[in-house]
Scaffold this motif. Structure first.
Motif, PDB file in Angstrom:
ATOM      1  N   GLU A   1      30.984  43.432  54.231  1.00 14.70           N
ATOM      2  CA  GLU A   1      30.459  42.855  55.476  1.00 14.70           C
ATOM      3  C   GLU A   1      30.886  41.445  55.659  1.00 14.70           C
ATOM      4  O   GLU A   1      31.221  41.096  56.651  1.00 14.70           O
ATOM      5  CB  GLU A   1      29.063  43.154  55.661  1.00 14.70           C
ATOM      6  CG  GLU A   1      28.176  42.861  57.213  1.00 14.70           C
ATOM      7  CD  GLU A   1      26.928  43.144  57.092  1.00 14.70           C
ATOM      8  OE1 GLU A   1      26.396  43.801  56.281  1.00 14.70           O
ATOM      9  OE2 GLU A   1      26.163  42.635  58.019  1.00 14.70           O
ATOM     10  N   TYR A   2      30.327  40.872  54.574  1.00 11.82           N
ATOM     11  CA  TYR A   2      30.672  39.309  54.608  1.00 11.82           C
ATOM     12  C   TYR A   2      31.852  38.787  53.860  1.00 11.82           C
ATOM     13  O   TYR A   2      32.028  37.530  53.956  1.00 11.82           O
ATOM     14  CB  TYR A   2      29.415  38.540  54.066  1.00 11.82           C
ATOM     15  CG  TYR A   2      27.971  38.914  54.535  1.00 11.82           C
ATOM     16  CD1 TYR A   2      27.645  39.052  55.864  1.00 11.82           C
ATOM     17  CD2 TYR A   2      26.982  39.250  53.840  1.00 11.82           C
ATOM     18  CE1 TYR A   2      26.745  39.171  56.586  1.00 11.82           C
ATOM     19  CE2 TYR A   2      25.632  39.325  54.266  1.00 11.82           C
ATOM     20  CZ  TYR A   2      25.469  39.466  55.762  1.00 11.82           C
ATOM     21  OH  TYR A   2      24.129  39.584  56.164  1.00 11.82           O
ATOM     22  N   GLY A   3      32.564  39.637  53.238  1.00 10.13           N
ATOM     23  CA  GLY A   3      33.799  39.165  52.463  1.00 10.13           C
ATOM     24  C   GLY A   3      33.448  38.101  51.414  1.00 10.13           C
ATOM     25  O   GLY A   3      34.072  37.330  51.160  1.00 10.13           O
ATOM     26  N   SER A   4      32.400  38.398  50.638  1.00 15.51           N
ATOM     27  CA  SER A   4      31.935  37.547  49.674  1.00 15.51           C
ATOM     28  C   SER A   4      32.603  37.501  48.622  1.00 15.51           C
ATOM     29  O   SER A   4      33.562  38.614  48.195  1.00 15.51           O
ATOM     30  CB  SER A   4      30.444  37.935  49.161  1.00 15.51           C
ATOM     31  OG  SER A   4      29.575  38.257  50.382  1.00 15.51           O
ATOM     32  N   THR A   5      32.782  36.272  47.853  1.00 15.02           N
ATOM     33  CA  THR A   5      33.789  36.442  46.703  1.00 15.02           C
ATOM     34  C   THR A   5      32.862  36.268  45.310  1.00 15.02           C
ATOM     35  O   THR A   5      33.603  36.494  44.195  1.00 15.02           O
ATOM     36  CB  THR A   5      34.724  35.030  46.703  1.00 15.02           C
ATOM     37  OG1 THR A   5      33.799  33.959  46.681  1.00 15.02           O
ATOM     38  CG2 THR A   5      35.543  35.225  47.991  1.00 15.02           C
ATOM     39  N   GLY A   6      31.734  36.220  45.453  1.00 21.39           N
ATOM     40  CA  GLY A   6      30.825  36.213  44.186  1.00 21.39           C
ATOM     41  C   GLY A   6      29.344  36.777  44.485  1.00 21.39           C
ATOM     42  O   GLY A   6      29.024  36.733  45.523  1.00 21.39           O
ATOM     43  N   VAL A   7      28.882  37.199  43.359  1.00 27.89           N
ATOM     44  CA  VAL A   7      27.570  37.685  43.380  1.00 27.89           C
ATOM     45  C   VAL A   7      26.889  37.279  42.090  1.00 27.89           C
ATOM     46  O   VAL A   7      27.259  37.435  41.251  1.00 27.89           O
ATOM     47  CB  VAL A   7      27.397  39.346  43.450  1.00 27.89           C
ATOM     48  CG1 VAL A   7      26.035  40.013  43.346  1.00 27.89           C
ATOM     49  CG2 VAL A   7      28.436  39.974  44.525  1.00 27.89           C
ATOM     50  N   LEU A   8      25.610  36.440  42.515  1.00 24.31           N
ATOM     51  CA  LEU A   8      24.757  36.064  41.582  1.00 24.31           C
ATOM     52  C   LEU A   8      23.432  36.661  41.427  1.00 24.31           C
ATOM     53  O   LEU A   8      22.828  36.755  42.317  1.00 24.31           O
ATOM     54  CB  LEU A   8      24.527  34.277  41.717  1.00 24.31           C
ATOM     55  CG  LEU A   8      23.787  33.757  40.648  1.00 24.31           C
ATOM     56  CD1 LEU A   8      24.742  32.524  40.321  1.00 24.31           C
ATOM     57  CD2 LEU A   8      22.477  33.475  40.834  1.00 24.31           C
ATOM     58  N   ILE A   9      23.217  37.557  40.296  1.00 28.50           N
ATOM     59  CA  ILE A   9      21.969  38.200  40.150  1.00 28.50           C
ATOM     60  C   ILE A   9      20.844  37.423  39.031  1.00 28.50           C
ATOM     61  O   ILE A   9      21.325  37.197  37.976  1.00 28.50           O
ATOM     62  CB  ILE A   9      22.287  39.459  39.594  1.00 28.50           C
ATOM     63  CG1 ILE A   9      23.307  40.174  40.552  1.00 28.50           C
ATOM     64  CG2 ILE A   9      20.879  40.318  39.606  1.00 28.50           C
ATOM     65  CD1 ILE A   9      23.657  41.610  40.139  1.00 28.50           C
ATOM     66  N   ASP A  10      19.724  36.905  39.672  1.00 29.36           N
ATOM     67  CA  ASP A  10      19.086  36.308  38.731  1.00 29.36           C
ATOM     68  C   ASP A  10      17.876  37.365  38.085  1.00 29.36           C
ATOM     69  O   ASP A  10      17.341  37.651  39.062  1.00 29.36           O
ATOM     70  CB  ASP A  10      18.220  35.198  39.547  1.00 29.36           C
ATOM     71  CG  ASP A  10      17.298  34.480  38.873  1.00 29.36           C
ATOM     72  OD1 ASP A  10      17.401  34.591  37.646  1.00 29.36           O
ATOM     73  OD2 ASP A  10      16.686  33.577  39.403  1.00 29.36           O
ATOM     74  N   ILE A  11      18.046  37.257  36.924  1.00 27.09           N
ATOM     75  CA  ILE A  11      16.855  38.208  36.569  1.00 27.09           C
ATOM     76  C   ILE A  11      15.850  37.702  35.701  1.00 27.09           C
ATOM     77  O   ILE A  11      15.351  38.228  34.716  1.00 27.09           O
ATOM     78  CB  ILE A  11      17.675  39.474  35.378  1.00 27.09           C
ATOM     79  CG1 ILE A  11      18.765  38.798  34.488  1.00 27.09           C
ATOM     80  CG2 ILE A  11      18.542  40.350  36.164  1.00 27.09           C
ATOM     81  CD1 ILE A  11      18.859  40.028  33.522  1.00 27.09           C
ATOM     82  N   SER A  12      15.612  36.271  35.701  1.00 24.74           N
ATOM     83  CA  SER A  12      14.886  35.569  34.693  1.00 24.74           C
ATOM     84  C   SER A  12      13.340  36.162  34.985  1.00 24.74           C
ATOM     85  O   SER A  12      12.674  36.057  34.057  1.00 24.74           O
ATOM     86  CB  SER A  12      15.081  34.069  35.329  1.00 24.74           C
ATOM     87  OG  SER A  12      14.551  33.908  36.704  1.00 24.74           O
ATOM     88  N   SER A  13      13.105  36.889  36.135  1.00 26.12           N
ATOM     89  CA  SER A  13      11.770  37.195  36.170  1.00 26.12           C
ATOM     90  C   SER A  13      11.355  38.756  35.360  1.00 26.12           C
ATOM     91  O   SER A  13      10.437  39.522  35.424  1.00 26.12           O
ATOM     92  CB  SER A  13      11.240  37.458  37.547  1.00 26.12           C
ATOM     93  OG  SER A  13      11.584  36.283  38.313  1.00 26.12           O
ATOM     94  N   LEU A  14      12.644  39.454  35.176  1.00 26.03           N
ATOM     95  CA  LEU A  14      12.629  41.064  34.519  1.00 26.03           C
ATOM     96  C   LEU A  14      12.190  40.985  33.073  1.00 26.03           C
ATOM     97  O   LEU A  14      12.657  39.857  32.265  1.00 26.03           O
ATOM     98  CB  LEU A  14      13.807  41.374  34.517  1.00 26.03           C
ATOM     99  CG  LEU A  14      14.376  42.062  35.898  1.00 26.03           C
ATOM    100  CD1 LEU A  14      15.754  42.835  35.471  1.00 26.03           C
ATOM    101  CD2 LEU A  14      13.307  42.792  36.448  1.00 26.03           C
ATOM    102  N   GLU A  15      10.989  41.408  32.981  1.00 22.27           N
ATOM    103  CA  GLU A  15      10.463  41.471  31.436  1.00 22.27           C
ATOM    104  C   GLU A  15      11.006  42.311  30.784  1.00 22.27           C
ATOM    105  O   GLU A  15      11.018  42.218  29.414  1.00 22.27           O
ATOM    106  CB  GLU A  15       8.931  41.778  31.541  1.00 22.27           C
ATOM    107  CG  GLU A  15       8.309  40.583  32.296  1.00 22.27           C
ATOM    108  CD  GLU A  15       7.094  41.032  32.531  1.00 22.27           C
ATOM    109  OE1 GLU A  15       6.572  42.184  32.830  1.00 22.27           O
ATOM    110  OE2 GLU A  15       5.908  39.953  32.485  1.00 22.27           O
ATOM    111  N   ILE A  16      11.748  43.442  31.044  1.00 21.27           N
ATOM    112  CA  ILE A  16      12.672  44.424  30.469  1.00 21.27           C
ATOM    113  C   ILE A  16      13.943  44.699  31.331  1.00 21.27           C
ATOM    114  O   ILE A  16      13.913  44.812  32.316  1.00 21.27           O
ATOM    115  CB  ILE A  16      12.015  45.574  29.956  1.00 21.27           C
ATOM    116  CG1 ILE A  16      11.720  46.466  31.109  1.00 21.27           C
ATOM    117  CG2 ILE A  16      10.725  45.210  29.086  1.00 21.27           C
ATOM    118  CD1 ILE A  16      11.699  47.976  30.793  1.00 21.27           C
ATOM    119  N   VAL A  17      14.827  44.929  30.439  1.00 24.48           N
ATOM    120  CA  VAL A  17      16.046  45.612  31.020  1.00 24.48           C
ATOM    121  C   VAL A  17      16.456  46.948  30.213  1.00 24.48           C
ATOM    122  O   VAL A  17      16.772  46.542  28.818  1.00 24.48           O
ATOM    123  CB  VAL A  17      17.278  44.664  30.967  1.00 24.48           C
ATOM    124  CG1 VAL A  17      18.517  45.242  31.350  1.00 24.48           C
ATOM    125  CG2 VAL A  17      17.122  43.348  31.942  1.00 24.48           C
TER     126      VAL A  17
END
Lengths: 131, 134
Positions: free
Chosen positions: A39-55
């Motif tokens: 939709e936006y033609g984005s060139t980058g995706v930043l995913i912040d997982i600092s609040s995730l206690e488990i992955v």
């Protein structure tokens, strides 16, 4: 159904995961990110997982999927802020998130994405020869 | 081995998996597990709860505070009445999957805990027991 917000900032998409996601929410996010990129033609995706206690392996797979799908659509993904205990557990679980770029902080991740975008736009070699 | 406290969490939907994780977090915080130990146990619980839901068609998790010769720990038992696992050894191998996962659930969670046992009968169901000592 509730959703993880996907924010647009210039050419980037920003996602901060702040809740303990159930599996459907994780899949919804995967869908949303790919749609926003086109939709936006984005060139980058930043995913912040600092609040995730488990992955666990499911979330890990979702992150790897987002990175792979974004790449196919011409965008780079960086996962930032993983807690040390989460990193230790993930590796012991058997997942080292191959194909997912990571950075310690939002700032570092942002820099990585903007550099990657600049390299794609102008060509890395040109930039070096000018320097 | 003494059981000092016991609770049960049904596993019927993916929000029950989240509830199971939160229960394990709460109990392991109360027992003052280190952050890494907490994270390992919660991650293992998440994998096994999802297994019970996705492959076992739902089940339940029993959480127990146990003590043995002055040591305390948490024991988690995941039970389902699903199709069972025909070849346990194969199911424990990394990369083995019949579903949509990474195939890290069983083998991976085994590495995250101190004790791991699995009983399964085809057509009857599966029971996985894990213990993390403090």
């Amino acid at each position: 159904m509730d959703r993880i917000p996907v924010l647009r900032m210039g050419s980037l998409l920003l996602i901060t995961i702040q809740v303990d996601m159930h599996d459907k929410l994780a899949l919804q996010l995967q869908d949303d990110v790919t749609h926003r990129i086109t939709e936006y033609g984005s060139t980058g995706v930043l995913i912040d997982i600092s609040s995730l206690e488990i992955v666990d392996s499911f979330i890990g797979r979702m992150l790897a999927n987002v990175a792979a799908m974004s790449r196919v659509l011409g965008a780079e993904t960086v996962v930032v802020g993983m807690q040390p205990a989460v990193a230790i557990t993930l590796v012991e679980l058997g997942m080292s998130l191959p194909g997912v770029r990571t950075a310690l902080s939002v700032e570092a991740g942002m820099e990585l994405l903007l550099t990657a975008a600049a390299e794609t736009a102008y060509g890395f070699d040109d930039e070096r020869s000018q320097a | 081995m003494n059981v000092l406290k016991r609770d049960e969490q049904p596993l019927k939907s993916s929000s029950d998996v989240v509830a199971a994780r939160q229960k394990v977090r709460q109990w392991s915080t109360e027992l003052r597990f280190s952050l890494v130990d907490q994270t390992k146990l919660i991650t293992a619980a998440s994998e096994l709860a999802r297994n019970a839901l996705d492959h076992g068609k739902g089940g339940a998790m029993t959480i127990e505070l146990i003590s043995n010769h002055g040591k305390s720990g948490l024991r988690l038992i995941f039970e389902d009445q699903g199709p069972g696992i025909p070849d346990i050894e194969q199911a424990l191998k990394d990369g083995f999957t019949t579903g949509s996962g990474m195939g890290l659930g069983l083998g991976g969670s085994k590495r995250l805990v101190n004790e791991f046992s699995i009983e399964s009968e085809v057509g009857k169901g599966t029971k996985v027991t894990i213990i993390r000592w403090k």
